[in-house]
Structures are given as structure tokens and as C-alpha cells.
Design an enzyme around this catalytic site. Structure first.
Site, PDB file in Angstrom:
ATOM      1  N   LYS A 134       0.816  -1.209   0.000  1.00  0.00           N
ATOM      2  CA  LYS A 134       0.000   0.000   0.000  1.00  0.00           C
ATOM      3  C   LYS A 134       0.860   1.273   0.000  1.00  0.00           C
ATOM      4  O   LYS A 134       2.071   1.219   0.256  1.00  0.00           O
ATOM      5  CB  LYS A 134      -0.916  -0.022   1.229  1.00  0.00           C
ATOM      6  N   PHE A 194     -15.084   4.204   8.660  1.00  0.00           N
ATOM      7  CA  PHE A 194     -13.729   4.392   8.134  1.00  0.00           C
ATOM      8  C   PHE A 194     -13.645   4.225   6.614  1.00  0.00           C
ATOM      9  O   PHE A 194     -12.573   4.394   6.028  1.00  0.00           O
ATOM     10  CB  PHE A 194     -12.750   3.412   8.811  1.00  0.00           C
ATOM     11  N   ARG A 222      -0.844 -14.228   5.418  1.00  0.00           N
ATOM     12  CA  ARG A 222      -1.495 -13.600   6.582  1.00  0.00           C
ATOM     13  C   ARG A 222      -0.648 -13.748   7.837  1.00  0.00           C
ATOM     14  O   ARG A 222      -0.639 -12.891   8.715  1.00  0.00           O
ATOM     15  CB  ARG A 222      -2.901 -14.186   6.788  1.00  0.00           C
ATOM     16  N   THR A 265      -4.599  -7.150  11.540  1.00  0.00           N
ATOM     17  CA  THR A 265      -4.955  -5.962  10.746  1.00  0.00           C
ATOM     18  C   THR A 265      -4.551  -4.661  11.446  1.00  0.00           C
ATOM     19  O   THR A 265      -4.011  -3.753  10.809  1.00  0.00           O
ATOM     20  CB  THR A 265      -6.489  -5.944  10.513  1.00  0.00           C
ATOM     21  N   ARG A 297       2.813  -5.795   9.692  1.00  0.00           N
ATOM     22  CA  ARG A 297       1.912  -4.721  10.129  1.00  0.00           C
ATOM     23  C   ARG A 297       2.296  -4.126  11.480  1.00  0.00           C
ATOM     24  O   ARG A 297       1.744  -3.088  11.874  1.00  0.00           O
ATOM     25  CB  ARG A 297       0.482  -5.242  10.152  1.00  0.00           C
ATOM     26  N   HIS A 307      -2.113  -5.253   2.054  1.00  0.00           N
ATOM     27  CA  HIS A 307      -3.363  -6.011   2.040  1.00  0.00           C
ATOM     28  C   HIS A 307      -3.025  -7.468   1.747  1.00  0.00           C
ATOM     29  O   HIS A 307      -2.126  -7.747   0.932  1.00  0.00           O
ATOM     30  CB  HIS A 307      -4.299  -5.491   0.943  1.00  0.00           C
TER      31      HIS A 307
END
Ligand code: AMP
Length: 246
Positions: free
Chosen positions: A14, A64, A102, A108, A122, A147
Site C-alpha cells: 500500500k 472508516f 497472513r 490488521t 503490520r 493487504h
């Protein structure tokens, strides 16, 4: 479904990762050495609003959501430099692709990621307060660097949304694709079988397209309901084109 070496998942690097020069670091953590996964497709994408909204369709209506769309479009990290607004979209392939990615990505929420899984991708992300017109905090934007598809079903939807079949080598493709036999043009949320002024040619005879996309276009052209929304099909054909949607 048992895992196979052909499993696929979608990763988006991102705008916050690009802005902070974390691309190489992210790619290292996702490398075959760490995850056992191989590249099946990769490209730099200027994210149109249509593509962003289709990608995050499940979050439409949430507090959001508007910030999420602007975030993936690069509006926050490159407000005055539209030429830098982009993401890197990658299809990874290999055993348990969804779970492998993942696991390296982590939770997240970057705060939860730092708490529960220090060292995951993350854990390097940030949370940005979202405020209403009165300045009150109404939520938080999660700038979490990448993502990663949540399930194999989501991976299929997302890979078909971001990639055309010919952007993945034939031997690595796992979703049905076929040669299109008709013309499909697009303008103002409608499909046409013939060129009309101002329309964009989505597909022409001889083009290779996802089977589900061709089926959707055929149904929509006949005025019948389609499980795959028109914009889901169209978004990838307007990717990296000069168009009004940009
Ligand atoms: P997901 O569909 O769960 O992968 O979420 C997609 C993206 O939406 C995440 O990467 C976050 O950037 C954002 N997001 C998800 N849940 C929230 C939330 N509760 N608050 C703010 N942003 C969120």
C-alpha cells in the site's frame, strides 16, 4: 479444500509502505525462502476510485470507509503528487498461500500487531485518528502497509479484480479463462456490443478473459442479473489507462 502448490493469494503493497521505502523489506519477508511462495503476477497500479470501491465493497457504509478509499488511492500519502499514487499488486502462489501471507502480515490493527506479533509486517504500521466536522474522534484509519486476501474465496475475487488472465503466466493460472468471441464496450455504467462515441473497449474477439467476467458481461448486455457486478469486471480494464475515472 486441501491445499495445493497452486493456491493463490493477492497482496497489495500500500501507499504507506511505498512512501516509507518499505517495499524491499516487505518483499523479503514474503520471499520464497520465508513463505515457500512464488510470484505468479506483479504490477504497479494507479488505483482508480472504481477499483478501490470494488476492492473494499464489503466495508461500504462503515465510518472508516471514505478514509480507506482515499488511503488505498494514495491521497493521504501523496496529496500533491498524483504521479506517485500507486500500489504494487502481487499474486503469490504455493501451498497455503492465503495463510502463509497472513501469518507474515500479522493482525490488521498495527497496535494489535505490535502487541501480539512483534516483527510481523503490520507491526510497522500506524493508526491515524478520524475526526468529524466538530473535531471529535469517530474512528481510526489503519495504515497497515499491506493487504492480504482473507480466504481462498476472497483471493479469487480479488485476483480477478486486479489482474487480467494474461498478466499471469498460463501454467500458473488457476481460475477458468477463455478466449472472448464478442466485442464489449463500456460507458457510463453500461455495456454495449458496438462502439459508441466515448466508450472504452473492454474486450474484443481473441482477448483472453476470466470466464466469470465474460459470463457477467453477456448477462448484463442482455439486461439480466449478474452475480459479478459490472464495475468489478470493468475496474481492471480501466487500470493504468488515461480515463475520467483516474
Ligand atoms: P480487511 O477487509 O479486514 O482486510 O480490512 C481492509 C482494510 O480496512 C484494513 O487493512 C484496514 O486498513 C481497514 N480496516 C479494517 N477494519 C477497520 C476498522 N475497524 N477501523 C479502521 N480501518 C479498518
Amino acid at each position: 479444500m486441501p491445499s495445493s502448490e497452486f493456491d493463490q493469494t493477492l497482496v497489495l503493497i500500500k501507499p504507506d509502505a511505498l512512501k516509507n521505502s518499505l517495499t524491499g523489506y516487505v518483499l523479503s519477508l514474503l520471499s520464497e525462502f520465508h513463505t515457500g511462495l512464488r510470484f505468479a503476477g506483479a504490477k504497479v497500479v494507479h488505483v482508480t476510485r472504481m477499483l478501490a470501491e470494488e476492492h473494499y465493497a464489503e466495508h461500504r457504509g462503515k465510518v472508516f470507509y471514505p478514509a480507506l478509499i482515499d488511503y488505498i488511492m494514495g491521497m493521504f500519502h501523496y496529496p500533491n503528487e498524483p504521479h506517485k499514487r500507486r500500489v504494487i499488486a502481487i499474486v503469490y502462489q504455493g501451498f497455503n498461500a492465503v495463510e502463509e501471507v497472513r501469518s507474515v502480515a500479522g493482525p490488521t490493527d498495527p497496535h494489535v500487531a505490535r502487541e501480539q506479533k512483534p516483527g510481523c509486517i503490520r507491526s510497522l504500521g500506524t493508526l491515524v485518528p478520524l475526526r468529524n466536522a466538530q473535531g471529535e474522534e469517530i474512528g481510526r484509519r489503519m495504515d497497515n502497509l499491506i493487504h492480504a486476501s482473507a480466504t481462498p474465496q476472497e483471493a479469487e475475487r480479488e485476483i480477478k479484480l486486479w489482474f487480467k488472465p494474461n498478466e499471469i503466466p498460463p501454467h500458473m493460472r488457476i481460475y477458468a479463462a477463455r478466449i472472448c468471441e464478442d466485442h464489449f464496450y463500456y460507458k457510463d455504467d453500461r455495456v454495449f456490443a458496438e462502439y459508441i462515441p466515448g466508450s472504452v473497449c473492454l474486450l474484443a474477439p481473441g482477448d483472453v478473459a476470466w470466464e466469470t467476467d465474460i459470463q457477467a458481461l453477456e448477462l448484463i448486455l442482455r439486461g439480466q442479473p449478474s452475480a459479478v457486478p459490472l464495475r468489478t469486471v470493468v475496474a481492471k480494464y480501466l487500470t493504468n489507462e488515461i480515463c475520467n475515472e483516474c
